[in-house]
Design a protein around this motif. Structure first.
Motif, mmCIF file in Angstrom:
data_model
loop_
_atom_site.group_PDB
_atom_site.id
_atom_site.type_symbol
_atom_site.label_atom_id
_atom_site.label_comp_id
_atom_site.label_asym_id
_atom_site.label_seq_id
_atom_site.Cartn_x
_atom_site.Cartn_y
_atom_site.Cartn_z
ATOM 1 N N TYR A 218 0.817 -1.237 0.000
ATOM 2 C CA TYR A 218 0.000 0.000 0.000
ATOM 3 C C TYR A 218 0.844 1.277 0.000
ATOM 4 O O TYR A 218 0.768 2.080 0.923
ATOM 5 C CB TYR A 218 -0.966 0.025 1.196
ATOM 6 N N ILE A 219 1.652 1.426 -1.062
ATOM 7 C CA ILE A 219 2.569 2.560 -1.129
ATOM 8 C C ILE A 219 2.057 3.608 -2.131
ATOM 9 O O ILE A 219 1.983 3.347 -3.324
ATOM 10 C CB ILE A 219 3.979 2.089 -1.573
ATOM 11 N N PRO A 220 1.702 4.793 -1.655
ATOM 12 C CA PRO A 220 1.283 5.838 -2.592
ATOM 13 C C PRO A 220 2.504 6.383 -3.338
ATOM 14 O O PRO A 220 3.647 6.138 -2.942
ATOM 15 C CB PRO A 220 0.719 6.943 -1.678
ATOM 16 N N ASN A 223 2.985 11.293 -0.390
ATOM 17 C CA ASN A 223 2.120 11.735 0.701
ATOM 18 C C ASN A 223 2.269 13.223 0.977
ATOM 19 O O ASN A 223 1.379 13.846 1.535
ATOM 20 C CB ASN A 223 2.445 10.962 1.991
ATOM 21 N N VAL A 249 -0.491 10.397 5.458
ATOM 22 C CA VAL A 249 0.535 9.581 6.107
ATOM 23 C C VAL A 249 0.520 8.140 5.628
ATOM 24 O O VAL A 249 1.288 7.321 6.109
ATOM 25 C CB VAL A 249 0.417 9.572 7.643
ATOM 26 N N GLY A 250 -0.320 7.833 4.700
ATOM 27 C CA GLY A 250 -0.364 6.468 4.202
ATOM 28 C C GLY A 250 -1.469 6.390 3.177
ATOM 29 O O GLY A 250 -2.234 7.338 2.992
ATOM 30 N N TYR A 489 1.728 5.586 11.512
ATOM 31 C CA TYR A 489 0.647 4.926 10.789
ATOM 32 C C TYR A 489 0.654 3.450 11.165
ATOM 33 O O TYR A 489 1.672 2.773 11.058
ATOM 34 C CB TYR A 489 0.843 5.107 9.280
ATOM 35 N N PRO B 37 10.108 -0.734 0.583
ATOM 36 C CA PRO B 37 8.942 -0.525 1.449
ATOM 37 C C PRO B 37 8.320 -1.847 1.879
ATOM 38 O O PRO B 37 8.472 -2.864 1.213
ATOM 39 C CB PRO B 37 7.972 0.253 0.564
ATOM 40 N N LEU B 39 4.945 -3.378 4.800
ATOM 41 C CA LEU B 39 3.782 -2.956 5.584
ATOM 42 C C LEU B 39 4.220 -2.120 6.779
ATOM 43 O O LEU B 39 3.506 -1.236 7.227
ATOM 44 C CB LEU B 39 2.990 -4.173 6.064
ATOM 45 N N ASN B 42 5.998 2.012 5.261
ATOM 46 C CA ASN B 42 5.143 2.265 4.095
ATOM 47 C C ASN B 42 5.192 3.721 3.626
ATOM 48 O O ASN B 42 4.189 4.268 3.179
ATOM 49 C CB ASN B 42 3.704 1.845 4.399
ATOM 50 N N GLN B 43 6.363 4.334 3.726
ATOM 51 C CA GLN B 43 6.502 5.701 3.247
ATOM 52 C C GLN B 43 6.250 5.738 1.730
ATOM 53 O O GLN B 43 6.585 4.793 1.006
ATOM 54 C CB GLN B 43 7.936 6.172 3.544
ATOM 55 N N ALA B 44 5.665 6.830 1.258
ATOM 56 C CA ALA B 44 5.377 6.961 -0.167
ATOM 57 C C ALA B 44 6.682 7.064 -0.950
ATOM 58 O O ALA B 44 7.715 7.476 -0.427
ATOM 59 C CB ALA B 44 4.506 8.186 -0.412
ATOM 60 N N ASP B 45 6.617 6.694 -2.226
ATOM 61 C CA ASP B 45 7.818 6.643 -3.067
ATOM 62 C C ASP B 45 8.559 7.978 -3.108
ATOM 63 O O ASP B 45 9.767 8.038 -2.890
ATOM 64 C CB ASP B 45 7.419 6.259 -4.504
ATOM 65 N N ASP B 47 8.290 10.611 -1.190
ATOM 66 C CA ASP B 47 8.737 11.074 0.128
ATOM 67 C C ASP B 47 9.986 10.309 0.573
ATOM 68 O O ASP B 47 10.902 10.881 1.169
ATOM 69 C CB ASP B 47 7.626 10.893 1.165
ATOM 70 N N ARG B 76 11.507 0.937 -8.591
ATOM 71 C CA ARG B 76 11.263 -0.501 -8.713
ATOM 72 C C ARG B 76 12.138 -1.121 -9.791
ATOM 73 O O ARG B 76 12.679 -2.201 -9.617
ATOM 74 C CB ARG B 76 9.776 -0.761 -8.960
#
Lengths: 531, 531
Positions: A218-220, A223, A249-250, A489, B37, B39, B42-45, B47, B76
């Motif tokens: 679940y990586i955006p 953020n 934050v997630g 989170y 990343p 679970l 899970n920091q966003a790409d 960021d 990736r």
């Protein structure tokens, strides 16, 4: 599509102002009188302006190339007296407009609550920080799918991402036009835009690929998008204006939630508070001035109305309030706009469940005590459809699952920080649903905790209020970024206990009735349970 | 149009490296290995990338919206090992590229000398600061007019500004393509562009209105454009790359001159130096580490070649060197590329004037001692045109006016600061013309001062070298901005004395022969004057 919300429109649009800030908006207007150039003072137009603006905005003042020709024109037209509009982009103040003469009085910004279903825009006077007008509309993406997963799927198809972006940008531009007309403001006078939204909505607004939001881990994409430009996405305001999205934050705790925390001020108080925003997803934040912990889970669409047997969105004709006489079992209901009943919206469903429990029609497990499989809320004779409007066992089961998920999430979160339900001092309910719901019913079914009522605060549109706060106050902007960086989170999907609790918390209001003293008391008074 | 300069091509393109700098270029490449990343992380790409880049580039790291989707892909594809390219925009480092794996070795920038006639591009390896390749071409704006005033006029007509911008951008893009092919570099690997040019060329490159440059009080739109984006004007390099134009100090002392000062280092030395760049306009800067004063005046096109009776640009067949035997009056000349003579270019004209004086054919007032009205440099039998190639009294008068204007400007400037000609310790000659000209001839006609020859330095393409310096060194960029802010621009047109001196300084080499001791001595030796 015109938003047809009427009675509850005001509630959806309303911001509850809990936090007071000093006005230091994302854009500034500065009136300056410059020395006229001569052979002995031959500084270039742009440099002359920038040097003078440095006095109030510091060293990092820049002028975009596309503004440069305009500078010379405005300086001469205004006889070297001009009003410059500057916008903050991180450490830099960028000149985004220049007008001849004194135009200090006309300084506007736009705060947006961008929901999956509804989009609300607030035109803000940046001199005072006050909301001048509000416009709401359905999110134009609805035409491609009501629920978020459908849209994420569409975004992964060729051209889909652009299609969804265009749809929501069109919605926003309609809202902007409406606000501008209402307040007799030129759209180019809107010099900053802030947006509170969940992560997927932010991705789709910005044209970012949302596909990994719904796949573990679940990586955006982002953020904290920071300061972008409205021209990046085509919003019809000042084309150089900054576009600032509240940080998330997630994947499942987005800027709408962080805006809510900011608007509640819970992060600045010593007592333990719980913040809950329940919609299709349920998000909750637990914490105080020292720490913050957030989690989210799919609440399921049960509360959104439209999955129930006679469910519907909160539109005219929706039953939004239900009372059942415990003696006669007579039903008393109210509909939005007072029209003939068409169906039941979310708050009506919660009322039904609470009232059926208190009237003894269902038991604490949510099962009809009789052999009945449904309960008639509005008889055919009174309804607009000519059919009975009913609340069914399936509806009950769905609602129970939703509230069970919320209970389980909260308890997992509490356990994670070593606290119990009774440690919570203040409860904040965010979002339109939180605003509209009957508080007592929400407690009776166990969706909300059973706290002293004066410690239960409805925030209204706290996502929009958070957006307004960062629009008018740089301290608030820094605050929300600090919240985003400091919040922990808590990934529920990663916790085994969560699924166990989910199964175990399917009683009304709760497996452990002692957590719900006022509900317990009501049930005892009605003879539904014994001590 | 292909630049046909041959013999003197090297000279035009050559940068004289006088200044040594630490490599700290306008863009950076950073190789990073990121944690994958999960679970629980899970920091966003975006960021995740930004946080890691902050370690080396400080707090103000931003990612443009259009780069954001690319970040996730590259992370990736590179298995969380990537090379980020960042470019400086004032206080901000912006991520302008991200590539999977280690691409540290491929880091390029472009430095440009953008002249009214000739455009030169230098591909620079930003790891070493060295020039990898050079490409030159005529400025595509020439098709709309050789001289700058014609172009300024055209820019004021509808669509004219865009037409001129397109023309020079096309020239630059051809040069970029040529450089990329020569060095097997992808154009998107060029991550910063710097330009040295006069104010009008900068305006036309950026699409800014140049009309006020040639109208009193001569106010440009901008002298310090700061960090722009190549995408603002359509240069075909990395679309997010910064475009930095060397700052100017007035309509007639532009970034080309400031780049020259920077490249000479005169602003860091205690002794008084004179910097001269003579072309269609003559610019000069006088100063040292404590102060700098600049002026400019229309030198007139006499030195550009093409207004003389048989004048021409410095192209194959141009007579660029002339010697006259003082006894026999026989002429010895050289042409560019050794081809049959077509005409005389600027340096040939200066040689003619100097040699005619030393051969006693003209007097110190520039008049033929005989009744002749012209001097045959190349007889018809030897020329490519089948006609005599001559140097006429009108050519002499034009050249005298030009050199008189240069003398007058210098003396007005000296008087302004309370110095005399003899106080000047070092002389720097900038530009292609300065490089190509015979130094002795320039002194004999009084265009250059008569200083010890070891203190007379030809800078070559110092505008291009200045552009290279700011490209590879942020200290140099700050230095040139400091020069721009501290230099005093001396508006000659505002000074009455200037016009008086202009009239009074029309002798060869100068009205006061004592200022030119070596010329005086030569003339005495030849019996042309008595003590």
């Amino acid at each position: 599509m015109q938003l047809s919300l009427t009675e509850n429109n005001d509630i959806i649009l309303q911001n509850r102002v809990l936090v007071d800030v000093d006005i230091d908006p994302m854009s500034r207007k500065v009136y300056i009188e410059l020395e006229q150039p001569s052979l002995l003072n031959n500084q270039a137009d742009v440099d002359r302006l920038v040097d003078s603006l440095r006095a109030c905005c510091g060293d990092q003042v820049t002028v975009p190339l596309k503004m440069m020709n305009k500078v010379g024109e405005a300086l001469r037209e205004g006889d070297w007296r001009v009003t410059a509009t500057l916008a903050r982009f991180g450490a830099v103040w960028q000149v985004i407009d220049i007008e001849p003469g004194d135009r200090m009085a006309r300084h506007y910004g736009l705060a947006v609550d961008l929901g999956t279903t509804t989009v609300v825009g607030y035109l803000v006077d940046l001199s005072t920080g006050q909301i001048m007008a509000t416009e709401a509309d359905y999110n134009g993406q609805i035409q491609y799918g009501m629920d978020i997963l459908t849209r994420i799927y569409l975004a992964g198809t060729p051209g889909g991402c652009k299609q969804l972006q265009d749809a929501v940008v069109e919605t926003l531009n309609k809202i902007i036009l409406g606000l501008a007309q209402k307040c007799r403001v030129e759209r180019r006078e809107i010099s900053a835009v802030t947006v509170g939204a969940n992560s997927t909505m932010i991705h789709l607004l910005l044209g970012l690929d949302p596909s990994r939001i719904c796949q573990a881990p679940y990586i955006p994409v982002v953020n904290l998008p920071g300061y972008l430009k409205v021209s990046d996405i085509g919003l019809q305001v000042n084309p150089h204006a900054p576009l600032y999205c509240l940080p998330g934050v997630g994947s499942y705790v987005g800027g709408d939630v962080l805006g809510g925390i900011l608007a509640s001020g819970l992060h600045k108080k010593p007592e333990l508070a719980l913040f809950v925003d329940i919609g299709t997803n349920g998000e909750m934040v637990l914490g105080n001035e020292e720490w913050l912990m957030a989690c989210a889970g799919a609440a399921g669409p049960a509360l959104e109305g439209d999955v129930a047997h006679d469910g519907m969105r909160a539109e005219p004709g929706a039953v939004y309030q239900v009372r059942i006489d415990p003696e006669t079992k007579d039903v008393n209901y109210k509909t939005i706009a007072g029209q003939k009943a068409v169906g039941i919206c979310g708050s009506g469903l919660v009322d039904c469940l609470a009232e059926l429990l208190l009237a003894g029609i269902i038991d604490r497990a949510g099962k009809f005590r009789s052999r009945s499989r449904e309960f008639v809320v509005v008889p055919a004779a009174e309804s607009a459809t000519g059919r009975d409007i009913t609340f069914t066992q399936t509806d009950i089961d769905n609602l129970m699952r939703t509230k069970g998920a919320v209970n389980a999430a909260l308890e997992t979160l509490l356990e994670g920080v070593g606290c119990g339900l009774t440690d919570i001092t203040t409860f904040y309910a965010a979002g339109a649903f939180g605003q509209y719901l009957n508080l007592e019913s929400a407690i009776i079914i166990g969706l909300y905790p059973d706290l002293p009522r004066e410690h239960m605060i409805r925030l209204g549109n706290s996502s929009g209020e958070g957006a307004r706060l960062v629009l008018i106050s740089d301290a608030s902007r820094r605050e929300v970024e600090k919240i985003a960086r400091s919040i922990t989170y808590f990934e529920l999907n990663a916790k085994e206990e969560f699924m166990n609790r989910f199964v175990g918390s399917k009683f009304l209001p709760h497996t452990n009735l002692d957590y719900y003293p006022t509900v317990k008391q009501k049930m005892m008074q009605r003879g539904l349970i014994q001590e």
